[in-house]
Design a protein around this motif. Sequence first.
Motif, PDB file in Angstrom:
ATOM      1  N   ASN A  86       0.823  -1.212   0.000  1.00 54.07           N
ATOM      2  CA  ASN A  86       0.000   0.000   0.000  1.00 54.07           C
ATOM      3  C   ASN A  86       0.859   1.264   0.000  1.00 54.07           C
ATOM      4  O   ASN A  86       1.397   1.633  -1.032  1.00 54.07           O
ATOM      5  CB  ASN A  86      -0.969  -0.059   1.189  1.00 54.07           C
ATOM      6  N   HIS A  87       1.003   1.920   1.168  1.00 55.64           N
ATOM      7  CA  HIS A  87       1.700   3.214   1.105  1.00 55.64           C
ATOM      8  C   HIS A  87       3.182   3.056   0.797  1.00 55.64           C
ATOM      9  O   HIS A  87       3.774   3.943   0.183  1.00 55.64           O
ATOM     10  CB  HIS A  87       1.456   4.067   2.354  1.00 55.64           C
ATOM     11  N   GLU A  88       3.785   1.906   1.145  1.00 55.03           N
ATOM     12  CA  GLU A  88       5.199   1.731   0.751  1.00 55.03           C
ATOM     13  C   GLU A  88       5.306   1.533  -0.766  1.00 55.03           C
ATOM     14  O   GLU A  88       6.227   2.035  -1.408  1.00 55.03           O
ATOM     15  CB  GLU A  88       5.819   0.554   1.509  1.00 55.03           C
ATOM     16  N   GLN A  89       4.357   0.811  -1.325  1.00 57.56           N
ATOM     17  CA  GLN A  89       4.303   0.659  -2.786  1.00 57.56           C
ATOM     18  C   GLN A  89       4.120   2.036  -3.435  1.00 57.56           C
ATOM     19  O   GLN A  89       4.788   2.368  -4.424  1.00 57.56           O
ATOM     20  CB  GLN A  89       3.114  -0.253  -3.146  1.00 57.56           C
ATOM     21  N   GLY A  90       3.211   2.832  -2.858  1.00 57.11           N
ATOM     22  CA  GLY A  90       2.956   4.172  -3.375  1.00 57.11           C
ATOM     23  C   GLY A  90       4.206   5.035  -3.316  1.00 57.11           C
ATOM     24  O   GLY A  90       4.529   5.746  -4.272  1.00 57.11           O
ATOM     25  N   ARG A  91       4.920   4.962  -2.194  1.00 57.51           N
ATOM     26  CA  ARG A  91       6.143   5.769  -2.043  1.00 57.51           C
ATOM     27  C   ARG A  91       7.173   5.396  -3.099  1.00 57.51           C
ATOM     28  O   ARG A  91       7.787   6.269  -3.723  1.00 57.51           O
ATOM     29  CB  ARG A  91       6.765   5.518  -0.659  1.00 57.51           C
ATOM     30  N   SER A  92       7.378   4.090  -3.312  1.00 56.23           N
ATOM     31  CA  SER A  92       8.403   3.730  -4.316  1.00 56.23           C
ATOM     32  C   SER A  92       7.970   4.165  -5.710  1.00 56.23           C
ATOM     33  O   SER A  92       8.804   4.568  -6.507  1.00 56.23           O
ATOM     34  CB  SER A  92       8.738   2.234  -4.358  1.00 56.23           C
ATOM     35  N   PHE A  93       6.657   4.085  -5.985  1.00 55.61           N
ATOM     36  CA  PHE A  93       6.195   4.546  -7.304  1.00 55.61           C
ATOM     37  C   PHE A  93       6.517   6.029  -7.478  1.00 55.61           C
ATOM     38  O   PHE A  93       7.012   6.455  -8.529  1.00 55.61           O
ATOM     39  CB  PHE A  93       4.682   4.307  -7.450  1.00 55.61           C
ATOM     40  N   LEU A  94       6.249   6.824  -6.442  1.00 63.87           N
ATOM     41  CA  LEU A  94       6.488   8.271  -6.539  1.00 63.87           C
ATOM     42  C   LEU A  94       7.973   8.568  -6.708  1.00 63.87           C
ATOM     43  O   LEU A  94       8.349   9.522  -7.389  1.00 63.87           O
ATOM     44  CB  LEU A  94       5.928   8.974  -5.296  1.00 63.87           C
ATOM     45  N   GLU A  95       8.821   7.742  -6.106  1.00 64.77           N
ATOM     46  CA  GLU A  95      10.272   7.934  -6.288  1.00 64.77           C
ATOM     47  C   GLU A  95      10.674   7.655  -7.742  1.00 64.77           C
ATOM     48  O   GLU A  95      11.572   8.290  -8.273  1.00 64.77           O
ATOM     49  CB  GLU A  95      11.044   6.987  -5.366  1.00 64.77           C
ATOM     50  N   ARG A  96       9.993   6.707  -8.368  1.00 64.59           N
ATOM     51  CA  ARG A  96      10.340   6.358  -9.758  1.00 64.59           C
ATOM     52  C   ARG A  96       9.707   7.299 -10.775  1.00 64.59           C
ATOM     53  O   ARG A  96      10.130   7.339 -11.915  1.00 64.59           O
ATOM     54  CB  ARG A  96       9.872   4.924 -10.082  1.00 64.59           C
ATOM     55  N   HIS A  97       8.637   8.028 -10.387  1.00 67.34           N
ATOM     56  CA  HIS A  97       7.870   8.821 -11.362  1.00 67.34           C
ATOM     57  C   HIS A  97       7.712  10.256 -10.858  1.00 67.34           C
ATOM     58  O   HIS A  97       6.780  10.562 -10.100  1.00 67.34           O
ATOM     59  CB  HIS A  97       6.493   8.180 -11.594  1.00 67.34           C
ATOM     60  N   GLU A  98       8.589  11.107 -11.338  1.00 63.22           N
ATOM     61  CA  GLU A  98       8.561  12.496 -10.860  1.00 63.22           C
ATOM     62  C   GLU A  98       7.354  13.264 -11.375  1.00 63.22           C
ATOM     63  O   GLU A  98       7.016  14.330 -10.854  1.00 63.22           O
ATOM     64  CB  GLU A  98       9.843  13.209 -11.291  1.00 63.22           C
ATOM     65  N   ASP A  99       6.712  12.725 -12.424  1.00 63.84           N
ATOM     66  CA  ASP A  99       5.544  13.421 -12.973  1.00 63.84           C
ATOM     67  C   ASP A  99       4.242  12.959 -12.307  1.00 63.84           C
ATOM     68  O   ASP A  99       3.157  13.187 -12.849  1.00 63.84           O
ATOM     69  CB  ASP A  99       5.465  13.216 -14.501  1.00 63.84           C
ATOM     70  N   ALA A 100       4.334  12.316 -11.128  1.00 64.79           N
ATOM     71  CA  ALA A 100       3.114  11.901 -10.414  1.00 64.79           C
ATOM     72  C   ALA A 100       2.928  12.778  -9.182  1.00 64.79           C
ATOM     73  O   ALA A 100       3.869  12.978  -8.411  1.00 64.79           O
ATOM     74  CB  ALA A 100       3.238  10.439  -9.989  1.00 64.79           C
ATOM     75  N   ASP A 101       1.702  13.288  -9.034  1.00 62.55           N
ATOM     76  CA  ASP A 101       1.397  14.191  -7.925  1.00 62.55           C
ATOM     77  C   ASP A 101       0.228  13.599  -7.133  1.00 62.55           C
ATOM     78  O   ASP A 101      -0.821  13.305  -7.711  1.00 62.55           O
ATOM     79  CB  ASP A 101       1.010  15.555  -8.531  1.00 62.55           C
TER      80      ASP A 101
END
Length: 440
Positions: free
Chosen positions: A386-401
């Motif tokens: 959940n939120h750890e998955q979300g955090r890693s996604f945000l680290e990989r995708h700078e265009d996600a807000d």
Amino acid sequence: MKTEGDGSAPRLAAARALLQVLDQGKALDSALDQAVAALATARDRALARRLSHAVLRDWPALDGLLGKLIKRRPARRDRLVWFVLAVGLAELRQQREPAPAVVHAAVAAVAAAGLGRLKGLANAVLRNYQRQRSTLEAGQDDDPVLAWGYPRWLIERIRQDWPAQWEQILAAGNQPPPLTLRVNRRHWCRDEALAALLAAGHQAAPLDGLPDALVLSQRAAVSALPGFADGGLSVQDGAAQLAVEHLDLVAGQRVLDACAAPGGKAAHILERADVELTAVDVDARRLDQVADNFRRLQLGGRLVVGNAADPAAWWDGQPFDRILVDAPCSATGVIRRHPDIRWLRQPGDIAALVALQASLLDALWPLLVPGGILVYATCSVLAVENHEQGRSFLERHEDADVIDHDQLPGLACQPGRQIVPGALDLDGFYHLAMRKLQPD
Ligand SMILES: C[S@@+](CC[C@H](N)C(=O)[O-])C[C@H]1O[C@@H](n2cnc3c(N)ncnc32)[C@H](O)[C@@H]1O
């Protein structure tokens, strides 16, 4: 609960289903469907279901008690007797039925299973349990596995992820779930559906913060509910109804539901907005269920059998305004509905699920139009999905807000919102809504 005849048939059906789940790793729903098929009444089928759930919620304690009460484990061919006795012990522990009736039904079930030579053993085990109950159960509350009825690894993970709520989460997983309905707004409004249910003698109430949800306070045959047959109602937990709120739909949008089967959220999307929906699922048989649901609800969308992690095989190149990734997950948030999950899921499964979820998110993000919204959802309570998955996604995708959606139910957990089981009588769900930033 009164049953047909000597009460052996539903107990034996529950025991047969339990053997398939606990010894053979089969999912309870399909094991039960098979085991209850020959039962004569809906009441017996409901009893078999309730008893199998009770055993799965208390399996370590019941299995341990049988280990103390039976000196020599039965031979493999007699294994079914263990589960008939587990059902009997669960009933004795629950004390809903008079003890003599429980013993009588269990002994009859052993005979009905063709294990008549073990009738004496069954009778002795259950009577000894009654006589020695306090000695046999002494110290059970000291071991969390026996006290909560979950495997140790899962208790540890939930405790680690939710230090303040872990007991609440485990307790919620041992409660029977409510019957929650979703009102089809294309058919009628929630007040009209509520009035029809009340007029038909059902006790129903709206759920706070969930505009399409009604919860029934008593079980009911769903297909007989007013408006169900012609698509006015569907069964769906309130937490699952939140995905559509996070999606923020507007008429005319192109929407992708990337893991769509059996179609609960896809149907909700179409009930809420005139959008062009593509529903993808890797499992063709499960996708047929989406088609069935759309037919009953009189909805239409494009159905695609495909691997959402490999869009090149099915995507027409037109970007989507909204993407829902309701990902395959541990399902640790819906244990109250599926008590078998705690025994079927293995610790080693989690890392594979996390990797699959990440690959789905990475593959689907490029399909989103700049300014569009992707909602990632799971019915898990594990941080890593959940939120750890979300955090890693945000680290990989700078265009996600991240879109915070503070007005929606759930606990903010940076990023996303977690419905923590036990807090709102909802299933455990996680939602993360992200907007794709416009390129510089
Ligand atoms: C949690 S369920 C979806 C529930 C559904 N959204 C609903 O509301 O009814 C996850 C679904 O993902 C599907 N799935 C698993 N791996 C997939 C993949 N690689 N591509 C597409 N679908 C996948 C499974 O078959 C399963 O139907």
